[in-house]
Design an enzyme around this catalytic site. Structure first.
Site, PDB file in Angstrom:
ATOM      1  N   TYR A  53       0.904  -1.180  -0.012  1.00  0.00           N
ATOM      2  CA  TYR A  53       0.193  -0.002  -0.067  1.00  0.00           C
ATOM      3  C   TYR A  53       0.826   1.263  -0.061  1.00  0.00           C
ATOM      4  CZ  TYR A  53      -4.865  -0.842   0.057  1.00  0.00           C
ATOM      5  OH  TYR A  53      -6.294  -1.237  -0.349  1.00  0.00           O
ATOM      6  N   GLU A  55      -0.542   5.006  -0.610  1.00  0.00           N
ATOM      7  CA  GLU A  55      -1.225   5.882  -0.827  1.00  0.00           C
ATOM      8  C   GLU A  55      -0.662   7.242  -0.494  1.00  0.00           C
ATOM      9  OE1 GLU A  55      -4.791   3.519   0.689  1.00  0.00           O
ATOM     10  OE2 GLU A  55      -5.673   5.285   0.422  1.00  0.00           O
ATOM     11  N   ASP A 199      -5.819  13.303 -25.601  1.00  0.00           N
ATOM     12  CA  ASP A 199      -5.967  11.763 -25.085  1.00  0.00           C
ATOM     13  C   ASP A 199      -5.014  11.056 -26.080  1.00  0.00           C
ATOM     14  OD1 ASP A 199      -6.319   9.236 -24.571  1.00  0.00           O
ATOM     15  OD2 ASP A 199      -8.103   9.266 -24.209  1.00  0.00           O
ATOM     16  N   THR A 225      -2.894   5.941 -22.242  1.00  0.00           N
ATOM     17  CA  THR A 225      -2.684   4.500 -21.672  1.00  0.00           C
ATOM     18  C   THR A 225      -1.221   4.027 -22.077  1.00  0.00           C
ATOM     19  OG1 THR A 225      -3.501   3.495 -23.943  1.00  0.00           O
ATOM     20  CG2 THR A 225      -5.222   3.658 -21.861  1.00  0.00           C
ATOM     21  N   LYS A 228      -0.530   0.227 -25.579  1.00  0.00           N
ATOM     22  CA  LYS A 228      -1.081   0.324 -26.893  1.00  0.00           C
ATOM     23  C   LYS A 228       0.427   0.575 -27.694  1.00  0.00           C
ATOM     24  CE  LYS A 228      -5.700   1.716 -26.353  1.00  0.00           C
ATOM     25  NZ  LYS A 228      -5.951   2.418 -25.346  1.00  0.00           N
ATOM     26  N   ARG A 234      -0.814  -2.774 -19.216  1.00  0.00           N
ATOM     27  CA  ARG A 234      -1.926  -2.250 -19.038  1.00  0.00           C
ATOM     28  C   ARG A 234      -2.433  -1.022 -18.119  1.00  0.00           C
ATOM     29  NH1 ARG A 234      -6.089  -3.256 -22.250  1.00  0.00           N
ATOM     30  NH2 ARG A 234      -4.411  -4.946 -23.104  1.00  0.00           N
TER      31      ARG A 234
HETATM   32  N1  DSN Z   1     -10.842   0.125 -26.165  1.00  0.00           N
HETATM   33  C1  DSN Z   1      -9.660   0.592 -26.494  1.00  0.00           C
HETATM   34  C2  DSN Z   1      -9.576   0.332 -27.947  1.00  0.00           C
HETATM   35  O1  DSN Z   1      -9.312  -0.535 -28.559  1.00  0.00           O
HETATM   36  O2  DSN Z   1      -8.971   1.308 -28.720  1.00  0.00           O
HETATM   37  C3  DSN Z   1      -9.577   2.284 -26.379  1.00  0.00           C
HETATM   38  O3  DSN Z   1      -9.627   2.330 -24.769  1.00  0.00           O
END
Ligand code: DSN
Length: 425
Positions: A53, A55, A199, A225, A228, A234
């Site tokens: 933990y 925080e 984003d 994110t 990707k 993730r």
């Molecule tokens: N679900 C994601 C995608 O496949 O682009 C976006 O968050």
């Protein structure tokens, strides 16, 4: 044969993990938002930091025993700043959605007006979709692409901004194959005193490598994110200008989240380290090149591509141009060992679960080492499968060819060799 702790304790989960590893290794992964992380990232994710933990923030925690957590979080922050050249970064968001939620909490009040790109034009759920928190708590004015060019209609965006005077303009997309003009959007926002959230979840790797213009000098907030094109665990991150740093940190914790996932922050730090290495730029350049070759192959096979092609890592194929739906195309390709996702196209006449398009991306296959020659082959297979979606014999033949190709580009081989399915699971 070595029996892992997991296969001793929980053979059902161990078997599912083995089967997923096998599925990844033997099939062609073309989902634009997916990638394969390195063994180093996986090791950090599976580390003892999951026990902790923590925080608070480095040097200001609500729990004892955080000295090594602080090392990890500071390294993640420093590396992200070096990678994206941002003033401030919060590396604690568990996901892109929570990064966006944190920005909204930091900068908006319920009922404020926001402009976001329509999901059906390539935007994202968290940019104001009516079923998402962003659509429920804010007054959303959607913008989209021009019907003819299928590129963002910046003039219409400007008109909407002047008409509605939003508090924030959200830009960035999950199914948009073209370069986004962040500078132009920021100029539109400034003229109406709106904040900008960019984003960059899909294109973060391209931005980090300098292959897509960065929103950092123009936007107030930038979220992403990390799994990707960036090829990390993730998870998510949120960046902002110095002016908004305190509100953003308070919004992430305690506003939206409790304890950070320290093992995932460690894996994000590893991912940023990997992205700072010279080979990362060459990888991203190949991702873009591969997408353009795949696009050309599909276009030559008679497919209509949304916006005519691609500038980035993804292609949106209008399969209605061949009398198909996205759902049917996705299923047929899956049977041939090729994974894509059905996707709405702008002005789609079909609902999202049917849709008229498929979205195809090259980050994962490029990580495997595939290049132009393989892209041409794969584009031809996709065209063949989609020319006869009920031909199971054809699907089986191509699935075997796919397996043969994958065999030459091994993936997670040491993991598969570590367990012998028959004797250890
Ligand atoms: N679900 C994601 C995608 O496949 O682009 C976006 O968050």
């Amino acid at each position: 044969m070595h029996k892992s702790a997991l296969s001793e304790v929980d053979p059902q989960i161990a078997e599912a993990i083995y089967n997923e590893t096998q599925r990844l290794a033997s099939g062609l992964e073309l989902i634009a938002s997916e990638n394969y992380v390195s063994e180093a990232v996986l090791e950090a994710m599976g580390s003892v930091f999951t026990n902790k933990y923590a925080e608070g923030y480095p040097g200001r925690r609500y729990y004892g025993g955080c000295e090594f957590v602080d090392v990890v979080e500071r390294l993640a922050q420093d590396r992200a700043k070096q990678l994206f050249h941002c003033d401030h970064v919060n590396v604690q968001p568990h996901s892109g959605a929570q990064a966006n939620m944190s920005v909204y909490l930091a900068a908006l009040k319920p009922g404020d007006t926001i402009l976001g790109m329509d999901l059906s034009h390539g935007g994202h759920l968290t940019h104001g979709h009516p079923l998402n928190f962003s659509g429920k708590y804010f007054n959303v004015v959607p913008y989209g692409v021009d019907k003819e060019t299928e590129r963002i209609d910046y003039k219409e965006l400007e008109r909407l901004a002047h008409e509605h005077r939003p508090k924030m303009i959200i830009c960035g997309a999950s199914a948009y194959p073209r370069t986004i003009d962040f500078e132009r959007i920021a100029a539109i926002a400034r003229a109406v005193d709106a904040l900008v959230l960019a984003d960059i979840a899909h294109i973060a790797g391209l931005v980090a490598a300098g292959l897509h213009p960065s929103p950092i000098p123009h936007a107030d907030f930038v979220t992403s994110t990390t799994h990707k094109t960036l090829r990390g665990p993730r998870s998510g991150i949120a960046m902002c200008t110095e002016k908004h740093s305190k509100e953003l940190d308070r919004a992430v914790f305690p506003g939206v989240q409790g304890g950070p996932l320290v093992h995932i922050i460690a894996a994000k730090a590893v991912c940023f380290h990997e992205a700072l290495q010279p080979g990362f730029k060459a990888y991203q350049a190949q991702v873009v090149k591969n997408a353009s070759i795949l696009a050309e192959t599909l276009r030559n096979a008679g497919f209509r591509l949304v916006s005519g092609g691609t500038d980035n890592h993804l292609i949106l194929v209008d399969v209605s141009s061949k009398g198909l739906t996205g759902k049917i195309a996705e299923k047929a390709l899956e049977k041939a060992g090729i994974t894509v996702n059905k996707n709405t196209i702008p002005f789609d006449k079909n609902p999202p679960l049917i849709s008229s398009g498929i979205r195809i991306g090259t980050p994962a296959l490029t990580t495997r080492g595939m290049r132009e020659e393989e892209m041409q082959k794969i584009g031809t297979w996709i065209a063949e499968v989609l020319s006869a979606v009920d031909d199971t014999g054809l699907q089986e033949r191509i699935r075997l060819e796919v397996e043969r190709l994958c065999h030459n580009f091994p993936l997670y081989q040491s993991r598969l060799q570590r367990y012998d399915k028959a004797s250890s699971i």
